[in-house]
Write a protein that holds these residues in place. Structure first.
Motif, mmCIF file in Angstrom:
data_model
loop_
_atom_site.group_PDB
_atom_site.id
_atom_site.type_symbol
_atom_site.label_atom_id
_atom_site.label_comp_id
_atom_site.label_asym_id
_atom_site.label_seq_id
_atom_site.Cartn_x
_atom_site.Cartn_y
_atom_site.Cartn_z
ATOM 1 N N SER A 144 1.005 17.512 -15.724
ATOM 2 C CA SER A 144 1.123 17.257 -14.291
ATOM 3 C C SER A 144 -0.109 17.737 -13.532
ATOM 4 O O SER A 144 -0.624 18.844 -13.770
ATOM 5 N N PRO A 152 6.278 22.245 -13.061
ATOM 6 C CA PRO A 152 5.881 20.968 -13.670
ATOM 7 C C PRO A 152 5.213 21.232 -15.020
ATOM 8 O O PRO A 152 4.674 22.323 -15.268
ATOM 9 N N THR A 186 0.071 18.582 -10.520
ATOM 10 C CA THR A 186 0.592 19.679 -9.711
ATOM 11 C C THR A 186 0.471 21.000 -10.470
ATOM 12 O O THR A 186 0.106 22.033 -9.900
ATOM 13 N N SER A 241 0.850 10.525 -11.819
ATOM 14 C CA SER A 241 1.433 11.636 -11.080
ATOM 15 C C SER A 241 2.823 11.354 -10.510
ATOM 16 O O SER A 241 3.037 10.339 -9.842
ATOM 17 N N SER A 242 3.737 12.287 -10.761
ATOM 18 C CA SER A 242 5.069 12.168 -10.144
ATOM 19 C C SER A 242 4.990 12.470 -8.654
ATOM 20 O O SER A 242 5.836 12.023 -7.877
ATOM 21 N N THR A 243 3.966 13.224 -8.256
ATOM 22 C CA THR A 243 3.791 13.522 -6.829
ATOM 23 C C THR A 243 3.379 12.272 -6.055
ATOM 24 O O THR A 243 3.868 12.009 -4.959
ATOM 25 N N GLU A 286 8.307 17.310 -16.379
ATOM 26 C CA GLU A 286 7.465 16.355 -15.669
ATOM 27 C C GLU A 286 8.240 15.652 -14.551
ATOM 28 O O GLU A 286 7.664 14.954 -13.729
ATOM 29 N N ASP A 340 10.153 15.895 -11.258
ATOM 30 C CA ASP A 340 10.336 16.783 -10.107
ATOM 31 C C ASP A 340 11.801 16.900 -9.704
ATOM 32 O O ASP A 340 12.225 17.940 -9.181
ATOM 33 N N GLY A 380 2.938 11.922 -15.428
ATOM 34 C CA GLY A 380 2.095 13.029 -15.002
ATOM 35 C C GLY A 380 0.648 12.578 -14.865
ATOM 36 O O GLY A 380 0.239 11.577 -15.461
ATOM 37 N N THR A 381 -0.122 13.318 -14.080
ATOM 38 C CA THR A 381 -1.521 12.930 -13.854
ATOM 39 C C THR A 381 -2.290 12.847 -15.163
ATOM 40 O O THR A 381 -3.005 11.871 -15.422
#
Length: 333
Positions: free
Chosen positions: A195, A191, A197, A66-68, A221, A223, A95-96
């Motif tokens: 992702s 996203p 998100t 994940s980028s988050t 992907e 952010d 990404g997730t």
């Protein structure tokens, strides 16, 4: 008199010899004790040496996903590396979904995730013989943003977001969303499908119906690319983790969302208490149990859980309650 003096002299000499002998014995005894202590110290050093060597960690811990969650994991990796400079902790942002693909293929030790693992991903891990531990690390408030130049949006409802982003939507201008908005084309940024998100927005806002995929919307992907896209378009709109809004609030405006209880702006308090609904969410890391048998991986994960509450606020997220971190830490003892 001479004999008496001679006897006293002999007596005195004998006493001197006896005292010298006693002193010598005492010194020898002390010397033996000192030698023993020195030997003990030497033994302690020898005993401690392997312990210190064992505590000196090395190796590589591959992380992706994940980028988050990336800012959290990057912060933990950087601080951990200061204490363990021989351990490399590269962190990717595929990404997730991309992270779980690598994780279930045994390619990485830890997956960053902005949503729980899906059933098909869990099955893929099981089929590959990979057992794992899920760990909650922080809260995030998925943030809907527009450009600083946008002067007509003061809030949006969940229904209006649905109109804008739902697959098959015919909404083309802002006036199609609300009559008071200008008849200007909507420029959307989202996203990508890998992702977490994207998945969370699809679930929370679109009831899993899917996000539109036409010329009005751009996917990434990255952010930071989404930030640039939204900030560069007066009529743009996008969404991503709260941390990226916090980092770029000089060029973005966050949109309060009305989920049925009035318009709520994402903040540390509204995310933590869940009133920023339905876009408040937990964030996770997943650790491969076999990888946790490596001392450097186990120490990193323990370090992560024990310290991420502090790092969370520094990089724009909301820490879990202390008791929950204690629960998460107990999973990896």
């Amino acid at each position: 008199m001479l004999k008496k003096k001679g006897f006293k002299g002999i007596l005195m000499l004998s006493m001197v010899v006896l005292l010298a002998f006693a002193a010598a014995c005492g010194n020898n005894t002390n010397g033996a004790n000192n030698g023993s202590e020195n030997t003990g110290a030497s033994n302690n050093t020898a005993t401690n040496a392997p312990t210190e060597e064992a505590a000196k960690l090395s190796g590589e811990i591959k992380i992706d996903g994940s980028s988050t969650v990336f800012p959290l994991t990057e912060a933990a990796a950087e601080e951990f590396n200061k204490e363990h400079p021989d351990v490399r902790v590269p962190v990717g942002v595929s990404g997730t979904g991309g992270g779980f693909k690598q994780f279930c293929a045994g390619e990485i030790a830890i997956a960053d995730a902005s949503r729980p693992i899906k059933e098909e991903e869990a099955t893929a891990c099981k089929d590959a013989g990979i057992e794992y531990t899920e760990l909650s690390v922080a809260f995030d408030g998925l943030s809907v943003v527009v450009s600083k130049d946008n002067d007509f949006i003061d809030h949006l409802t969940v229904e209006e977001l649905n109109k804008i982003f739902l697959t098959g939507s015919t909404v083309a201008t802002w006036k199609d969303v609300r009559d008071s908005f200008p008849a200007e084309p909507i420029v959307m940024f989202s996203p990508g499908a890998d992702s977490g998100t994207y998945d969370y927005f699809n679930e929370a806002i679109l009831d899993k119906a899917g996000i539109r995929n036409d010329k009005a919307i751009s996917f990434s992907e990255d952010d930071n690319a989404l930030v640039q896209g939204v900030s560069g378009s007066k009529y743009g709109i996008g969404y991503f983790g709260f941390a990226y809004y916090e980092e770029n609030q000089d060029k973005l405006k966050v949109v309060p969302i009305d989920g049925g209880s009035g318009a709520i702006t994402p903040s540390y308090d509204t995310i933590k208490d869940g009133s920023y609904a339905p876009l408040s969410r937990p964030l996770y890391i997943y650790a491969n149990n076999k990888e946790l048998e490596r001392p450097e991986v186990k120490e990193f994960v323990k370090y992560y859980i024990n310290n991420i509450g502090t790092f969370a606020g520094e990089v724009g997220y909301v820490a879990l309650p202390d008791e929950q971190y204690a629960t998460e830490a107990a999973k990896i003892q």
